[in-house]
Structures are given as C-alpha cells and as structure tokens.
Design a protein around this motif. Structure first.
Motif, PDB file in Angstrom:
ATOM      1  N   SER A 194      20.421  -0.744 -11.505  1.00  0.00           N
ATOM      2  CA  SER A 194      20.161  -1.883 -10.625  1.00  0.00           C
ATOM      3  C   SER A 194      19.002  -2.706 -11.186  1.00  0.00           C
ATOM      4  N   TYR A 195      18.901  -3.943 -10.718  1.00  0.00           N
ATOM      5  CA  TYR A 195      17.815  -4.806 -11.152  1.00  0.00           C
ATOM      6  C   TYR A 195      16.508  -4.386 -10.483  1.00  0.00           C
ATOM      7  N   GLY A 196      15.428  -4.437 -11.250  1.00  0.00           N
ATOM      8  CA  GLY A 196      14.122  -4.184 -10.673  1.00  0.00           C
ATOM      9  C   GLY A 196      13.628  -5.405  -9.913  1.00  0.00           C
ATOM     10  N   GLU A 197      12.513  -5.254  -9.214  1.00  0.00           N
ATOM     11  CA  GLU A 197      11.969  -6.350  -8.411  1.00  0.00           C
ATOM     12  C   GLU A 197      11.587  -7.545  -9.265  1.00  0.00           C
ATOM     13  N   PHE A 198      11.070  -7.290 -10.465  1.00  0.00           N
ATOM     14  CA  PHE A 198      10.661  -8.405 -11.321  1.00  0.00           C
ATOM     15  C   PHE A 198      11.864  -9.266 -11.686  1.00  0.00           C
ATOM     16  N   GLU A 199      12.989  -8.634 -12.012  1.00  0.00           N
ATOM     17  CA  GLU A 199      14.188  -9.392 -12.359  1.00  0.00           C
ATOM     18  C   GLU A 199      14.696 -10.175 -11.149  1.00  0.00           C
ATOM     19  N   LYS A 200      14.683  -9.560  -9.987  1.00  0.00           N
ATOM     20  CA  LYS A 200      15.124 -10.258  -8.780  1.00  0.00           C
ATOM     21  C   LYS A 200      14.249 -11.474  -8.504  1.00  0.00           C
ATOM     22  N   GLU A 201      12.931 -11.304  -8.655  1.00  0.00           N
ATOM     23  CA  GLU A 201      12.015 -12.421  -8.428  1.00  0.00           C
ATOM     24  C   GLU A 201      12.201 -13.509  -9.491  1.00  0.00           C
ATOM     25  N   THR A 202      12.480 -13.097 -10.732  1.00  0.00           N
ATOM     26  CA  THR A 202      12.720 -14.068 -11.799  1.00  0.00           C
ATOM     27  C   THR A 202      13.903 -14.963 -11.470  1.00  0.00           C
ATOM     28  N   LEU A 203      14.985 -14.364 -11.037  1.00  0.00           N
ATOM     29  CA  LEU A 203      16.182 -15.148 -10.715  1.00  0.00           C
ATOM     30  C   LEU A 203      15.918 -16.102  -9.547  1.00  0.00           C
ATOM     31  N   LYS A 204      15.141 -15.654  -8.563  1.00  0.00           N
ATOM     32  CA  LYS A 204      14.796 -16.530  -7.445  1.00  0.00           C
ATOM     33  C   LYS A 204      13.934 -17.706  -7.914  1.00  0.00           C
ATOM     34  N   THR A 205      12.938 -17.397  -8.755  1.00  0.00           N
ATOM     35  CA  THR A 205      12.034 -18.440  -9.219  1.00  0.00           C
ATOM     36  C   THR A 205      12.764 -19.455 -10.083  1.00  0.00           C
ATOM     37  N   MET A 206      13.730 -18.983 -10.875  1.00  0.00           N
ATOM     38  CA  MET A 206      14.474 -19.890 -11.735  1.00  0.00           C
ATOM     39  C   MET A 206      15.319 -20.886 -10.942  1.00  0.00           C
ATOM     40  N   GLU A 207      15.620 -20.554  -9.712  1.00  0.00           N
ATOM     41  CA  GLU A 207      16.363 -21.485  -8.865  1.00  0.00           C
ATOM     42  C   GLU A 207      15.549 -22.736  -8.549  1.00  0.00           C
ATOM     43  N   LYS A 208      14.232 -22.642  -8.728  1.00  0.00           N
ATOM     44  CA  LYS A 208      13.356 -23.774  -8.428  1.00  0.00           C
ATOM     45  C   LYS A 208      13.243 -24.749  -9.598  1.00  0.00           C
ATOM     46  N   GLU A 209      13.712 -24.344 -10.786  1.00  0.00           N
ATOM     47  CA  GLU A 209      13.698 -25.214 -11.958  1.00  0.00           C
ATOM     48  C   GLU A 209      15.083 -25.805 -12.158  1.00  0.00           C
ATOM     49  N   ALA A 210      15.144 -27.093 -12.375  1.00  0.00           N
ATOM     50  CA  ALA A 210      16.424 -27.775 -12.535  1.00  0.00           C
ATOM     51  C   ALA A 210      17.248 -27.138 -13.650  1.00  0.00           C
ATOM     52  N   ARG A 211      18.417 -26.672 -13.316  1.00  0.00           N
ATOM     53  CA  ARG A 211      19.432 -26.161 -14.240  1.00  0.00           C
ATOM     54  C   ARG A 211      19.039 -24.871 -14.963  1.00  0.00           C
ATOM     55  N   LEU A 212      17.888 -24.274 -14.639  1.00  0.00           N
ATOM     56  CA  LEU A 212      17.498 -23.053 -15.336  1.00  0.00           C
ATOM     57  C   LEU A 212      18.265 -21.847 -14.806  1.00  0.00           C
ATOM     58  N   ARG A 213      18.440 -21.770 -13.491  1.00  0.00           N
ATOM     59  CA  ARG A 213      19.156 -20.618 -12.922  1.00  0.00           C
ATOM     60  C   ARG A 213      20.614 -20.576 -13.371  1.00  0.00           C
ATOM     61  N   GLU A 214      21.257 -21.726 -13.487  1.00  0.00           N
ATOM     62  CA  GLU A 214      22.673 -21.728 -13.855  1.00  0.00           C
ATOM     63  C   GLU A 214      22.905 -21.300 -15.295  1.00  0.00           C
ATOM     64  N   LYS A 215      21.821 -21.187 -16.065  1.00  0.00           N
ATOM     65  CA  LYS A 215      21.944 -20.740 -17.446  1.00  0.00           C
ATOM     66  C   LYS A 215      21.643 -19.256 -17.597  1.00  0.00           C
ATOM     67  N   GLN A 216      21.590 -18.556 -16.446  1.00  0.00           N
ATOM     68  CA  GLN A 216      21.444 -17.100 -16.422  1.00  0.00           C
ATOM     69  C   GLN A 216      22.804 -16.503 -16.073  1.00  0.00           C
ATOM     70  N   PHE A 217      23.183 -15.437 -16.798  1.00  0.00           N
ATOM     71  CA  PHE A 217      24.502 -14.846 -16.609  1.00  0.00           C
ATOM     72  C   PHE A 217      24.362 -13.351 -16.336  1.00  0.00           C
ATOM     73  N   GLU A 218      24.728 -12.944 -15.152  1.00  0.00           N
ATOM     74  CA  GLU A 218      24.626 -11.541 -14.762  1.00  0.00           C
ATOM     75  C   GLU A 218      25.837 -10.765 -15.272  1.00  0.00           C
ATOM     76  N   CYS A 219      25.572  -9.668 -15.942  1.00  0.00           N
ATOM     77  CA  CYS A 219      26.650  -8.918 -16.593  1.00  0.00           C
ATOM     78  C   CYS A 219      27.577  -8.233 -15.595  1.00  0.00           C
ATOM     79  N   ARG A 220      27.149  -8.098 -14.354  1.00  0.00           N
ATOM     80  CA  ARG A 220      27.993  -7.445 -13.339  1.00  0.00           C
ATOM     81  C   ARG A 220      28.712  -8.467 -12.464  1.00  0.00           C
ATOM     82  N   ASN A 221      28.568  -9.724 -12.823  1.00  0.00           N
ATOM     83  CA  ASN A 221      29.195 -10.797 -12.051  1.00  0.00           C
ATOM     84  C   ASN A 221      30.339 -11.387 -12.876  1.00  0.00           C
ATOM     85  N   GLU A 222      31.570 -11.142 -12.437  1.00  0.00           N
ATOM     86  CA  GLU A 222      32.729 -11.585 -13.223  1.00  0.00           C
ATOM     87  C   GLU A 222      32.769 -13.092 -13.413  1.00  0.00           C
TER      88      GLU A 222
END
Length: 470
Positions: free
Chosen positions: A126-154
């Motif tokens: 499972s993801y640790g807290e730091f990774e979870k917080e990273t993904l949340k924070t990246m949502e605040k930067e324009a287009r940064l979150r959409e360039k993250q790809f989770e390996c467990r998400n088809e």
C-alpha cells in the motif's frame, strides 16, 4: 545584517550547486563584484577526477514529489522549465557548429537533464502517507497530478500506454512474476547529469562576469596565504560548512549516502537497451519506509548508479576541540573508498530481487557521497547572527541539486534582506529543539551511524551470491 549594494564585493566559498546558483543570480541581478572560491580546480568536476563534493556526482534526481511541502514542489517545477531551456541552449550551440568557449568536459549538444520519468515504489503493498500526501498536493499544481500514473489503476495504466511510456509503469515485471508492486510513475520527472550541469552553470557564471579562484579557503584566507576582503562572504561548502562556520553545527550535520555502480558493457545490446533512459525510469523504493533505495538508468558510458540513504552515515573528528562530523572521501587525507557492509548488502539484495540480470556483472565501484542534513531537511540560507558580513547557504539534505537553475534567485532576496518571503522563512537560521528529535543530530558522536563503528565492505564483497533477503 550587512547591507549590500550592486557595487559591494561578495565572496562565495564553494562552487557546488548552492554556490554556483547564488553566483549566477547575483550576476543576473546586477552585482558587479562576485568571486567564487573552491578548494579544487572546478574543471575537474567529477569524482573520478578528484572532486569531493556531492555536486560532482554522476547524476541526480529531478522530482516534484514533496508530500505536503508544496513550496518545494512549486520551486522544483519552476526549475524544470529552466532545465528545459538549458538543454535547448546547448542544442542550439550544436546546430550553430560552435562550442562558444565551453569548459573541458562539456560540449555543444550535450544534454543536462533527461526526462526519463520516475517510478516511486513502496516497499509494502500500500502507499505510505508521504505518497498519499504527494498525490493530494500535486492536485494543486496545474496538470501535475494528471501526469502521475498509479500502477494499480487500470485507467492510469491505459493512459500511460497511450502516452508511450506504459513500459515504465512496471519495468521490473513484478506483476508478471506475481509479486507485489505498489508504485506511481511520474512522467514529468527524471535525472540530470550532475557534474556536467555544474560545468554549464560555471560557464554561465563566467559569461555573466563572475570571477573564479581555486584554493582551499579558511575564512577568507586561501591556502596560498593570501587574504581576500569582501563586504559579504557566503559559505556554501556543503559537507564542509559546519567546520567553517561552527555556529551552524548545532543545526547542520555532515552525513554520507552510499553509492554503488554496475557497469553495463556496450556489446551487451540487450542490457544496453533495457537500461537506456528511454526504457528505464529513475526509481525509488521504500524511501519513507526505512529502505531508502534509489537508482537510475544507465549513463552514456554504461554506468548504472544505485544509492542507499536509509542510514545517513556520520564521521566525527576533533575540530578545534569540538567533535564534528566531517567528510571522509576518497580524496581527503583520511581516505575512504568503501561503504559500510550494511549498505552494500542492501543494494545487492535489491538488485538480486528486482534486477537479477545485473548480478553476473558484479559491482563496478562503491563510494560515499557527503551531504549536509539540516534538523528538518529544509535548507539553511541566512545571515549568521552576531557575525555581520557572513552568510551560510547550505543544508541541501540530499535534495538540493534539482534547484540549481533557480535557487540563487531566492538567495539574492535573502542577501538583500527586507521582509522574508515563504522561502526566506523556510530557510531562516534556526536552532534545534532542546531534548527533541532533530533529524538524528541529537545522536552526536555516540550515535549508531558513526562510520568508525561500521564494518566496511571491500572488493571481495562485491560479487553476488546466495538468496535475496528483501
């Protein structure tokens, strides 16, 4: 705090990332008398040629994953745009058929930064807290979150495949082997050629009028016994900073990461292609889970570098009657060319489990890479209290290199004083909390990370064998 103006004489001690970036931005800001001192000829900016500093490493990671620390994420994103510009400037020189006075070791057309992508792997399912917080924070930067790809998400895997880098979501074939693989691919990240990048920054400094002087610096007196006066001295000496500015030693500690390399022969086409930046991402494994492993694609010479930072080693010596951790490199008087056996075993175990095709090649080299960790892993850039005319610019804490193109912009603001912005506040002079946890600095000479207490590996330990212990 000393007030400076554009005619003030400024000396920067240290020609690594912090010193060069500061010099470049001071020159850009109109300061006319900026001189950088370093103990080594900077055109030998490679550890292979005798350079000691962390900035002279083979490569460094460019990442934007910072948990809740959106300030570092935003600054890294700004820096990435300048990395793109620097690559383009070198490409333009190639097209024009000129080197334009580039220093030895740097040629027109060279790339500084490689957008190889970065795979952030968890050591658990499972993801640790730091990774979870990273993904949340990246949502605040324009287009940064959409360039993250989770390996467990088809859906994310499908998006990665459509974008052309689906092969980097699981380059270790974990799912194919029926093994756990919890990771996020960052398609914006990658790595830079470190020593080469510093040569480029030095070239830009020289073009901007920054002076450069070699020679070991003790205060403002070089080892040739010459004194150099200045209105402002900025100490940016990485692992040597606490020794030169003892006041900071309560808040900064010199520590070593462990580096291991494997050499891929160019005639092994299968491995050569597999580890090319086009096919292999930068990767980290268990960085916030006590595993502290990271690695890179191969460089142009076939070197694949692995790093281990789960334990940050210290090396205490008596400095003017006070025990301080100091660098112990392959080029200091008290030489050290090996790493602790614990670190070597950790890297070998990772390779055996994740990259077994490398085990027949064996280990090519090991070394210690010396950083300066602060009490909270945030930089320390400020005027030294009660010592007018003196600043420190240090505390990279293992994540400073990516900011080479942009850090100096913020340092200039701190140099000039006035109301501190968010970075000035983050990097202000600060003392450790009495009786509290201070990133291990409270351990001191009696702590378990001291090199003298470790069993050091040697070349006889470099071969692979036995079962993995991951």
């Amino acid at each position: 705090m000393t007030q400076v103006n554009k005619d003030s004489k400024i000396i920067i001690v240290g020609a690594g990332v912090f010193g060069l970036s500061t010099a470049l931005w001071l020159a850009k800001s109109g300061y006319k008398s900026v001189t950088v001192f370093d103990q080594q000829p900077y055109f030998t900016n490679s550890y292979r040629d005798g350079a000691d500093g962390a900035s002279a490493d083979i490569n460094k990671i460019i990442r934007f994953s910072y948990g809740k620390e959106i300030e570092y994420q935003s600054l890294a994103l700004e820096a990435s745009h300048i990395w793109d510009e620097w690559n383009q400037e070198l490409a333009n020189l190639k097209q024009s058929g000129e080197d334009a006075g580039l220093p030895p070791g740097l040629s027109s057309g060279d790339k500084l930064w490689f957008n190889s992508r970065m795979l952030r792997m968890s050591a658990s399912e499972s993801y640790g807290e730091f990774e979870k917080e990273t993904l949340k924070t990246m949502e605040k930067e324009a287009r940064l979150r959409e360039k993250q790809f989770e390996c467990r998400n088809e859906a994310d895997i499908q998006r990665a495949q459509e974008s052309g880098w689906g092969h980097k979501v699981d380059p270790f074939h974990r799912k194919e082997l029926g093994r756990a693989h919890s990771a996020v691919l960052d398609s914006t990240a990658g790595f830079v050629a470190a020593g080469r990048s510093c040569l480029w920054a030095l070239h830009l400094c020289r073009k901007s009028g920054v002076n450069r002087t070699d020679g070991s610096v003790y205060g403002i007196e070089t080892e040739d016994s010459r004194s150099h006066s200045a209105d402002l001295i900025i100490v940016a000496c990485g692992g040597w900073t606490p020794t030169l500015v003892p006041e900071i030693s309560r808040s900064l500690e010199t520590t070593a990461g462990s580096i291991v390399t494997v050499q891929i022969p160019q005639d092994n086409q299968e491995l050569w292609d597999r580890y090319a930046p086009e096919n292999m991402p930068v990767f980290t494994w268990g960085m916030r889970e006590g595993r502290g492993m990271y690695g890179f694609p191969r460089m142009e010479d076939g070197i694949v570098k692995f790093g281990y930072r789960a334990t940050k080693w210290t090396n205490y010596d008596d400095i003017n009657g006070k025990p301080l951790s100091v660098p112990k490199t392959a080029h200091t008087s008290k030489r050290e060319t090996n790493i602790p056996l614990t670190a070597l075993h950790a890297v070998k175990d990772f390779i055996s489990e994740y990259l077994p095709e490398l085990t027949p090649l064996g280990i090519n080299s090991t070394r210690l890479c010396w950083y300066t960790d602060s009490i909270d892993n945030s930089f320390m850039i400020d005027h030294v209290p009660s010592r007018p005319g003196l600043m420190v610019c240090s505390g990279g804490s293992g994540h400073g290199f990516k900011f080479l193109p942009i850090l100096g912009r913020e340092v200039v603001k701190i140099v000039e004083g006035g109301k501190k912005n968010v970075y000035g506040e983050m990097w202000r002079w600060r003392d450790p909390k009495e009786g509290g946890k201070n990133n291990g600095l409270e351990e001191g000479v009696s702590g378990p990370r001291v090199l003298a207490k470790q069993k050091m590996a040697s070349e006889k330990d470099w071969s692979f064998g036995g079962s993995s212990r991951l």
